[in-house]
Every structure is written in structure tokens, then in C-alpha cells.
Design an enzyme around this catalytic site. Structure first.
Site, PDB file in Angstrom:
ATOM      1  N   LYS A  53       0.844  -1.203   0.000  1.00 44.00           N
ATOM      2  CA  LYS A  53       0.000   0.000   0.000  1.00 44.00           C
ATOM      3  C   LYS A  53       0.886   1.261   0.000  1.00 44.00           C
ATOM      4  O   LYS A  53       2.083   1.169  -0.167  1.00 44.00           O
ATOM      5  CB  LYS A  53      -0.964  -0.039   1.188  1.00 44.00           C
ATOM      6  CG  LYS A  53      -1.749  -1.361   1.326  1.00 44.00           C
ATOM      7  CD  LYS A  53      -2.933  -1.475   0.367  1.00 44.00           C
ATOM      8  CE  LYS A  53      -3.483  -2.880   0.199  1.00 44.00           C
ATOM      9  NZ  LYS A  53      -4.317  -3.405   1.254  1.00 44.00           N
TER      10      LYS A  53
HETATM   11  C1  LIG Z   1      -5.297  -4.465   1.700  1.00 44.54           C
HETATM   12  C2  LIG Z   1      -6.733  -4.265   1.798  1.00 44.54           C
HETATM   13  C3  LIG Z   1      -7.464  -4.557   2.962  1.00 44.54           C
HETATM   14  C4  LIG Z   1      -6.879  -5.251   4.139  1.00 44.54           C
HETATM   15  O1  LIG Z   1      -5.743  -4.654   4.586  1.00 44.54           O
HETATM   16  P1  LIG Z   1      -4.808  -5.380   5.665  1.00 44.54           P
HETATM   17  O2  LIG Z   1      -4.083  -4.237   6.299  1.00 44.54           O
HETATM   18  O3  LIG Z   1      -3.922  -6.289   4.870  1.00 44.54           O
HETATM   19  O4  LIG Z   1      -5.679  -6.117   6.609  1.00 44.54           O
HETATM   20  C5  LIG Z   1      -8.806  -4.232   2.995  1.00 44.54           C
HETATM   21  N1  LIG Z   1      -9.419  -3.675   1.944  1.00 44.54           N
HETATM   22  C6  LIG Z   1      -8.747  -3.411   0.794  1.00 44.54           C
HETATM   23  C7  LIG Z   1      -9.483  -2.756  -0.321  1.00 44.54           C
HETATM   24  C8  LIG Z   1      -7.401  -3.709   0.685  1.00 44.54           C
HETATM   25  O5  LIG Z   1      -6.746  -3.477  -0.453  1.00 44.54           O
END
Ligand SMILES: *Cc1c(COP(=O)(O)O)cnc(C)c1O
Length: 385
Positions: free
Chosen positions: A188
């Protein structure tokens, strides 16, 4: 292999984590509120509640809004499964709203039509989770207006969108929602290894989420049932979880904040080059809404079947064979076996399924070099030429 996404850990990040590691606190210390306050200030929210990942933050956000058995949560089928699973964790029923074919975000027209039908049948949702796909904000003003009219609460899944903005204001300011959730997974925009944060303006929601991330326990006399028995007293008010972030991770997150603007700017430069150099190929490149400045977590292209016989499968395999770690975001959630067992079927959300059938996410991360991007573009030209 050139990955589709990658973290950028600087020497300053390493130093910040080492400093936290040598401090008196490595789990619950001062780095957590410092990170929470810094990000809240940055995005214009009153409160930030850090958690061990965004999945936990979505779960706690749903709990704080009182989602439970007999309630309904609606989200987009083009998302990571966590956006929907949070509703199931609470015992609620999950349903989906098809996407807009241009933005790939939840289609507001489809949402309104579904709300009208749900009102007639007494099956309105309690919570709607719009997902800012690839980092581009949904049409939040319209979704908020529908929330006012039909009485649902809103959790923005902004896992892709920290650093982005909507109508000139930072995503996360919760102007059009109750809670906004960010993810700090390494692919991210900024990272804490694992980590997430729920932003809100509402002090009662912030307080509930702080309790729920830590067993439902409070040490605040004001939240206790009766007067505390002594300085040692704590009370478990609700059934919460251990969803805490550590001080080490918060130190990393705080340090990563200094990269936020630069990362988004570099992502836009990469997108501009892709836009320009892929324009003549039989591809659909991502549309950018004039209402939003995307954080550009992803650069998802679609193979255009009206202009080429090359399949998505062939393009994906060809790129992987060329050392390019492309991916697909996302397999529509309702087509996953778990959701099919709940009654969903292929064909339920045709716009999402048509997008998925042609989608490939190209490498998009701030340290992608000009030469690496050139390799990706050359491979696409060779495979589609
Ligand atoms: C990555 C992601 C999540 C979950 O994130 P984590 O921090 O890995 O639990 C939830 N929603 C979306 C759209 C994501 O891309």
C-alpha cells in the site's frame, strides 16, 4: 521479477524503528498516539485509532457502529475480501453493489436503485462500505446523501487511498462518512509491515474502537460501571479483541509519513508515462475522475477485446514470463467459494465480472525505475503488437 507493488524503506525509517526498539516500550508506548495524531492531523480527522491491520480496523469499525445479526452490510464486489468479511465477522448479512464501468468504484446509480428496492422490501443496509479502488475516491458526496435519505452508516475502505483527495480535501477527513479505514500493508502507499488505522470525527466511536482493539477493556473511570476500586482497576466493557499495533510499527508508520506526498507524486508521474506510451495499444487505461486526486495504489489496465484477440490470460502469462510480476485486482468477492456457498453466483454483478475478465495490474510503486517501466512498456508492445 519486477513486482506490481513494493514498500520503500529509507535509512530514516530504519533509524526510527531502532530507536523504538531501544526505548522503554516496544508494544504500547508513545509512538502509537504520535502516529495516530500525526496522520489524523494530516488527513483532517479528529481521531485515529491504530490497529494491527486494516482488516481488524474494518471489523472494529463495524462493531462500533453496532452491526450485528439481522443487519446488512453492502460493499463493492471489486475489492479485497476483507471489505466484505468484516460484515460476516459481526454476524451480519453481506451484499454487493455493482461497479461503475469507468471508475471501477461502487456505482452510485446502482446503489440508489438497490436502496429503493430494499426500502420496499424492508431490507435496507445498516452499513455501506465504499472502497476507493486503486486509490481513487468514490463519489462520496452522493453516497453520503443516500445515507442521509436511507439511514445507513458509512465506512470508507480507503486501504488504497491514504494520500489521495476528494473535492480538494484529503481522503480520511470523514466529511462524508462515519469512519475511514487505511491499510499499511507493504504494497500500500505507506507501510508499518502489517497495520491499519480507523479515522473518525466522533469521540464516542473513537472511544469504542480504542476499547474494542484491546479486549473491550478500559482504564478510564468515566467509561467504567461504577467507581474504580483503586488505581489498579480496569474493566472489560465489551467483548473486544487483541488488535493492537506495536510501538515498533507505529514508529515506522510515523517515519513513513514523510514519504506520503512524494510517493503519490511519483505514482502520478509513472501513471502519466503509462497513459502516454500505452495509448496506441488495445488497452483500456484507468480513468481519473476530475473530482478526485488518486493515491494511485494500483494501475489496472483492461485488455480491450474489441481491439485485440490477445486474451487477458495470454497477456498475464506473457508478462510474468518476461519477469514482470503483474497481478489481478480483484477476483469479484461474490464469486469466491465462501460467498457462493452463501448464495451468490457468477452473473450476479455483471459489470464487475466483465472488468475482472480483462484486468491486469501493472507495476506501480515509487521506486520503480524509468528503465524498469520501459521494460514493462516494451513487453506490452511486444505481446499486443
Ligand atoms: C489491503 C486491503 C485490505 C486489508 O488490509 P490489511 O491491512 O492487509 O488487513 C482491505 N481492503 C482493501 C481494499 C485492501 O486493499
Amino acid at each position: 521479477m519486477i513486482p506490481y507493488g513494493r514498500q520503500n524503506i529509507t535509512d530514516a525509517d530504519v533509524a526510527a524503528v531502532v530507536e523504538a526498539l531501544r526505548s522503554d516500550w516496544i508494544t504500547q508506548g508513545p509512538a502509537i498516539p504520535r502516529f495516530e495524531q500525526a496522520l489524523a492531523e494530516r488527513v483532517g480527522a479528529r481521531h485515529g485509532v491504530a490497529m494491527c491491520n486494516a482488516t481488524a480496523a474494518l471489523h472494529v469499525a463495524c462493531m462500533a457502529l453496532g452491526l450485528g445479526p439481522g443487519d446488512r452490510l453492502w460493499t463493492s464486489p471489486i475489492t479485497f475480501v476483507a471489505s466484505a468479511n468484516c460484515g460476516l465477522y459481526c454476524g451480519a448479512t453481506v451484499d454487493f453493489v455493482d461497479i461503475d464501468p469507468r471508475s471501477y468504484n461502487m456505482d452510485v446509480v446502482a446503489l440508489e436503485a438497490k436502496l429503493r428496492a430494499a426500502q420496499a422490501s424492508g431490507t435496507l443496509p445498516k452499513v455501506v462500505v465504499p472502497v476507493h479502488f486503486a486509490g481513487q475516491s468514490c463519489d462520496m458526496a452522493a453516497i453520503h446523501a443516500l445515507g442521509q435519505r436511507y439511514g445507513f452508516r458509512i465506512i470508507e475502505d480507503a486501504s488504497h487511498a491514504v494520500g489521495g483527495s476528494y473535492l480538494g480535501q484529503p481522503v480520511g477527513n470523514c466529511r462524508y462518512s462515519d469512519i475511514t479505514v487505511f491499510s499499511f500493508h507493504p504494497v500500500k502507499i505507506i507501510t508499518t509491515a502489517e497495520g491499519g488505522m480507523a479515522m473518525t470525527h466522533d469521540p464516542a466511536l473513537a472511544q469504542a474502537m480504542e476499547r474494542l482493539r484491546s479486549h473491550g477493556i478500559t482504564r478510564d473511570p468515566a467509561q467504567m460501571d461504577g467507581a474504580p476500586e483503586g488505581g489498579w482497576d480496569y474493566q472489560q466493557i465489551d467483548l473486544g479483541y487483541n488488535y493492537r499495533l506495536t510501538d515498533l510499527q507505529a514508529a515506522l508508520g510515523h517515519s513513513q509519513l514523510s514519504q506520503l506526498e512524494g510517493s503519490v507524486a511519483r505514482r502520478h508521474a509513472i501513471a502519466q508515462r503509462y497513459d502516454a506510451e500505452l495509448a496506441s495499444l488495445p488497452l483500456i487505461t484507468p480513468w481519473q475522475s476530475p473530482d478526485a486526486h488518486s493515491a494511485l495504489h494500483l494501475y489496472p489496465i483492461q485488455v480491450d477485446p474489441s481491439r485485440t484477440a490477445v486474451s487477458r490470460r495470454a497477456l498475464f502469462d506473457g508478462l510474468r514470463a518476461a519477469g514482470i510480476g503483474v497481478n489481478v485486482h480483484y477476483i469479484p468477492v461474490h464469486t469466491q467459494p465462501h460467498y457462493r456457498r452463501l448464495g451468490f453466483a457468477r452473473g450476479d454483478f455483471p459489470v464487475a465480472e466483465a472488468y475482472y475478465a480483462h484486468a491486469v495490474s501493472l507495476p506501480m510503486f515509487p521506486t520503480l525505475t524509468e528503465a524498469e517501466q520501459g521494460t514493462v512498456i516494451a513487453a506490452l508492445r511486444r505481446l499486443l503488437g
